[in-house]
Design a protein around this motif. Structure first.
Motif, short mmCIF file in Angstrom:
data_model
loop_
_atom_site.label_atom_id
_atom_site.label_comp_id
_atom_site.label_asym_id
_atom_site.label_seq_id
_atom_site.Cartn_x
_atom_site.Cartn_y
_atom_site.Cartn_z
N ALA A 185 0.19 2.08 14.52
CA ALA A 185 -1.04 3.16 14.44
C ALA A 185 -0.59 4.33 14.26
O ALA A 185 -1.26 5.15 13.30
N GLU A 186 0.57 4.81 14.65
CA GLU A 186 1.06 6.22 14.50
C GLU A 186 1.42 6.37 12.94
O GLU A 186 1.33 7.52 12.50
N ALA A 187 1.82 5.19 12.32
CA ALA A 187 2.35 5.18 11.14
C ALA A 187 1.31 5.32 9.99
O ALA A 187 1.47 5.53 8.82
N VAL A 188 0.15 4.91 10.34
CA VAL A 188 -0.70 4.44 9.33
C VAL A 188 -1.67 5.58 8.56
O VAL A 188 -2.09 5.25 7.59
N ALA A 189 -1.36 6.57 9.27
CA ALA A 189 -1.83 7.88 8.60
C ALA A 189 -1.14 7.96 7.09
O ALA A 189 -2.04 8.38 6.25
N TYR A 190 0.03 7.75 7.28
CA TYR A 190 0.71 8.06 5.86
C TYR A 190 0.65 6.75 4.90
O TYR A 190 0.43 7.04 3.62
N LEU A 191 0.50 5.47 5.32
CA LEU A 191 0.13 4.43 4.61
C LEU A 191 -1.43 4.95 3.91
O LEU A 191 -1.64 4.81 2.46
N LEU A 192 -2.28 5.11 4.76
CA LEU A 192 -3.55 5.57 4.33
C LEU A 192 -3.59 6.74 3.03
O LEU A 192 -4.18 6.66 2.07
N LEU A 193 -2.79 7.66 3.49
CA LEU A 193 -2.66 8.63 2.29
C LEU A 193 -1.99 8.23 1.35
O LEU A 193 -2.67 8.63 0.17
N VAL A 194 -1.04 7.28 1.20
CA VAL A 194 -0.38 6.88 -0.09
C VAL A 194 -1.43 6.15 -0.84
O VAL A 194 -1.67 6.29 -2.03
N LEU A 195 -2.21 5.26 -0.16
CA LEU A 195 -3.33 4.53 -0.53
C LEU A 195 -4.25 5.48 -1.54
O LEU A 195 -4.71 5.21 -2.49
N VAL A 196 -4.76 6.45 -0.45
CA VAL A 196 -5.88 7.43 -1.17
C VAL A 196 -5.41 7.95 -2.41
O VAL A 196 -5.85 8.12 -3.52
N LEU A 197 -4.03 8.50 -2.38
CA LEU A 197 -3.68 9.22 -3.41
C LEU A 197 -3.36 8.53 -4.67
O LEU A 197 -3.67 8.59 -5.90
N LEU A 198 -3.08 6.89 -4.52
CA LEU A 198 -3.01 5.97 -5.71
C LEU A 198 -4.31 5.92 -6.31
O LEU A 198 -4.52 5.68 -7.57
N VAL A 199 -5.63 5.63 -5.48
CA VAL A 199 -6.62 5.50 -6.02
C VAL A 199 -7.45 6.61 -6.40
O VAL A 199 -8.08 6.78 -7.54
N ARG A 200 -7.42 7.73 -5.72
CA ARG A 200 -8.15 8.88 -6.01
C ARG A 200 -7.20 10.30 -5.81
O ARG A 200 -7.14 10.55 -4.46
N PRO A 201 -6.65 10.60 -6.71
CA PRO A 201 -5.50 11.74 -6.42
C PRO A 201 -5.99 13.09 -5.67
O PRO A 201 -5.43 13.58 -5.17
N THR A 202 -7.34 13.25 -5.89
CA THR A 202 -8.01 14.46 -5.41
C THR A 202 -8.65 14.29 -4.00
O THR A 202 -9.12 15.33 -3.60
N GLY A 203 -8.27 13.34 -3.48
CA GLY A 203 -9.09 13.08 -2.27
C GLY A 203 -10.50 12.27 -2.32
O GLY A 203 -10.99 12.41 -3.33
N LEU A 204 -10.96 11.69 -1.21
CA LEU A 204 -12.05 11.01 -1.43
C LEU A 204 -13.25 11.79 -1.84
O LEU A 204 -14.04 11.30 -2.44
N ARG A 205 -13.14 13.18 -1.13
CA ARG A 205 -14.54 13.93 -1.68
C ARG A 205 -14.14 14.89 -2.83
O ARG A 205 -15.03 15.78 -3.14
N GLY A 206 -13.06 15.14 -3.43
CA GLY A 206 -12.48 15.85 -4.36
C GLY A 206 -12.08 17.02 -3.85
O GLY A 206 -12.46 17.62 -2.85
N ALA A 207 -11.06 17.58 -4.30
CA ALA A 207 -10.52 18.80 -3.85
C ALA A 207 -11.12 20.07 -4.24
O ALA A 207 -11.77 19.94 -5.55
N ALA A 208 -10.96 21.12 -3.54
CA ALA A 208 -11.70 22.22 -4.30
C ALA A 208 -10.59 22.71 -5.29
O ALA A 208 -9.42 22.63 -5.15
N ASP A 209 -11.03 23.37 -6.30
CA ASP A 209 -10.14 23.58 -7.64
C ASP A 209 -9.19 24.53 -7.15
O ASP A 209 -9.88 25.69 -6.57
N VAL A 210 -7.87 24.56 -7.24
CA VAL A 210 -6.93 25.50 -6.81
C VAL A 210 -6.61 26.25 -8.06
O VAL A 210 -6.22 25.95 -9.07
#
Ligand SMILES: Nc1ncnc2c1ncn2[C@@H]1O[C@H](COP(=O)(O)OP(=O)(O)O)[C@@H](O)[C@H]1O
Ligand SMILES: [Mg+2]
Lengths: 242, 293
Positions: free
Chosen positions: B267-292
């Protein structure tokens, strides 16, 4: 002649080590439309940015209604009565049309008065009223420019400064924006505008300035500049564009 | 394994996950608010949370205050602390390269952790209030968890509505999109940044006060949380307030399920697995990043 509303004298501005303005002089009298023309990189936007405090001058003076404003904090400038339409029709894309206008009226603390100011601009731009709940980012370029102009009018400024209001718009919207500017002129507003569409700007303007490499090159009435063969050759591409 | 398909077990894990996720969400929303308004990543954000946790612990130990009641003191104090910290330190790194702000906030983090160790030592503390559980149908919800989750959701939504509806909140969003244009609307961007940092500190400290009722914590607990917080704002979208809210809830639920099916280590590690998964599918995050910019 009346006291100038805006008087720029000997203005020098630099970005870091790169000096861009070398002693620019410019007056805007109440009720006047003044156009600034000149090639890309001449320093037109920099003059404007220095007036509104987003760039800092190293020399010279900027007086607005008699008051020296060149050292004033930029967020205090709008309260003096200067509205600004930035180059590139910049709107708050992730906010609604209505909220964009409300930001233009940020300095009005009282909600009911803010509401009235928004409604006044909606009356002038029915198109914006139709789209009031839409995100500004979803508007067309011309509508965004209208919104940027509306936002600059929210505080009923004594001087409206527009930087390239027609740049990058489709011909239909260029016409529309110039119609709006004619409207503003008819309302007796005082405008200082930078325009790459020099011919149309000078037709509209009472007076014009041509800048080159950060210096005044020509200044005269709009009609005289339009008639000047040298100006025509250098800034109007030979013949004036319609 | 069979019992994990039991709807009661699944529901129980979902409730537990959402309640834990609400705290993540409150914390991550503050981090994202600061990033959105001033493009600064505040490494000390979870340390501000622990300041809130220790404040709640002290108020409980000395005055016997329940942490929920203590919020009335902790939240305004944290706001003022954040406001002042922005004025004296963070303002200096606004608009500078990201490294400048990373170093400055890392410095704050080190300072707070060591102050914490100096004052409180490294022993784990907790605030034992509200023993017992609510029983809703077949579900059992420990009272402190229910309270912490409810408070966290209420505060995060409160700040969201502040940003969406009020003149000052809208000005904050305007500054995050175009600081220069906001300035020529008469908005004092420096003051807005101080308020934003104050709000973020208040949210972090509130999360900490709630955390104190349900976890054991030491000054070193912050490391774990800041890492998860980074994962959450990247998952939800950098600078996107609602993204952090959803991301936090999502992480809480996924951690709960993974902890239920596998072990808490997973459970402690799952945050980073989730992170990698989201970045692979949607690099700007689920709701889109604010443009930097
Ligand atoms: N933010 C900036 N930093 C550095 N140089 C700039 C900046 N803005 C403009 N310049 C430079 O200043 C000069 C004048 O620019 P500008 O005032 O934008 O001209 P114009 O509006 O007439 O096209 C140009 O050479 C441009 O490259
Ligand atoms: Mg320009």
């Amino acid at each position: 002649m009346t006291e100038p509303l805006l008087a720029i004298r000997g203005l020098e501005t630099a970005y870091g080590a790169v000096q861009v303005l070398f002693g620019v002089e410019l007056d805007v009298h109440p009720g006047e439309i003044v156009a600034v023309i000149g090639p890309n990189g001449a320093g037109k936007s920099t003059v404007i940015k220095t007036v509104i405090g987003l760039a800092r001058s190293s020399k010279g003076s900027i007086r607005f209604a008699g008051e020296e404003i060149s050292r004033m904090a930029p967020h205090r400038i709008p309260a003096l009565g200067i509205g600004y339409v930035p180059q590139g029709r910049i709107v708050f894309a992730r906010m609604t049309v209505e909220d964009n206008l409300e930001m233009g009226a940020f300095l009005i603390g009282e909600r009911a008065r803010r509401r009235r100011a928004v409604d006044a601009v909606f009356a002038q731009f029915p198109r914006l009223h139709e789209r009031r709940a839409q995100l500004a980012g979803s508007l067309s370029g011309g509508e965004q420019q209208m919104l940027a102009i509306g936002r600059a009018l929210m505080l009923d400024p004594r001087l409206v400064i527009l930087d390239e209001p027609s740049l990058g718009l489709s011909p239909k919207y260029v016409d529309l924006i110039f119609e709006q500017l004619v409207d503003l002129k008819r309302q007796g507003r005082t405008l200082l505008m930078v325009e790459q569409n020099a011919a149309r700007a000078l037709e509209l303007a009472d007076r014009g300035y041509a800048l080159e490499l950060g210096r005044n090159r020509y200044s005269d009435s709009g009609a005289a500049l339009l008639a000047n063969p040298e100006v025509r050759r250098m800034y109007l591409g030979g013949a004036g564009r319609a | 394994m069979q019992e994990l398909l039991d709807p009661v077990v699944l529901g129980q894990l979902l409730i537990g996950g959402l309640l834990a996720g609400a705290l993540y969400a409150l914390l991550a929303c503050g981090l994202n608010l600061v990033f959105g308004v001033m493009r600064i990543i505040n490494i000390a954000h979870a340390d501000l949370m622990l300041v809130g946790a220790f404040a709640a612990w002290v108020l409980f130990a000395t005055l016997g205050l329940n942490p929920v009641v203590a919020l009335a003191l902790v939240v305004p104090a944290a706001f003022l602390f954040g406001y002042g910290l922005q004025a004296v330190l963070i303002e200096r790194v606004v608009g500078r390269p990201l490294l400048a702000s990373l170093l400055a906030t890392y410095g704050v983090s080190i300072l707070l952790v060591n102050l914490g160790l100096l004052i409180f030592g490294s022993d784990y503390k907790s605030v034992p209030v509200w023993q017992g559980s609510f029983v809703v149908g077949e579900f059992v919800i420990p009272k402190p968890r229910a309270a912490a989750g409810a408070v966290a959701v209420a505060l995060a939504l409160g700040v969201y509505f502040f940003l969406e509806r009020t003149r000052l909140g809208k000005a904050m969003r305007a500054v995050s999109e175009h600081p220069h244009v906001a300035t020529i609307c008469g908005i004092d961007t420096r003051r807005i940044r101080m308020i934003a940092f104050g709000l973020a500190a208040a949210m972090a400290a509130a999360a900490g006060a709630m955390l104190s009722m349900i976890y054991s914590f030491s000054p070193l607990t912050s490391a774990d949380f800041i890492q998860k917080c980074f994962a959450i704002i990247i998952i939800g979208g950098m600078g996107n307030f609602l993204g952090a809210l959803y991301g936090g809830l999502l992480l809480g639920v996924v951690e709960a399920y993974v902890g239920g099916v596998l072990t808490t280590q997973w459970a402690e590690a799952v945050a980073y697995l989730l992170l990698v998964l989201v970045l692979l599918v949607r690099p700007t995050g689920l709701r889109g990043a604010a443009d930097v910019r």
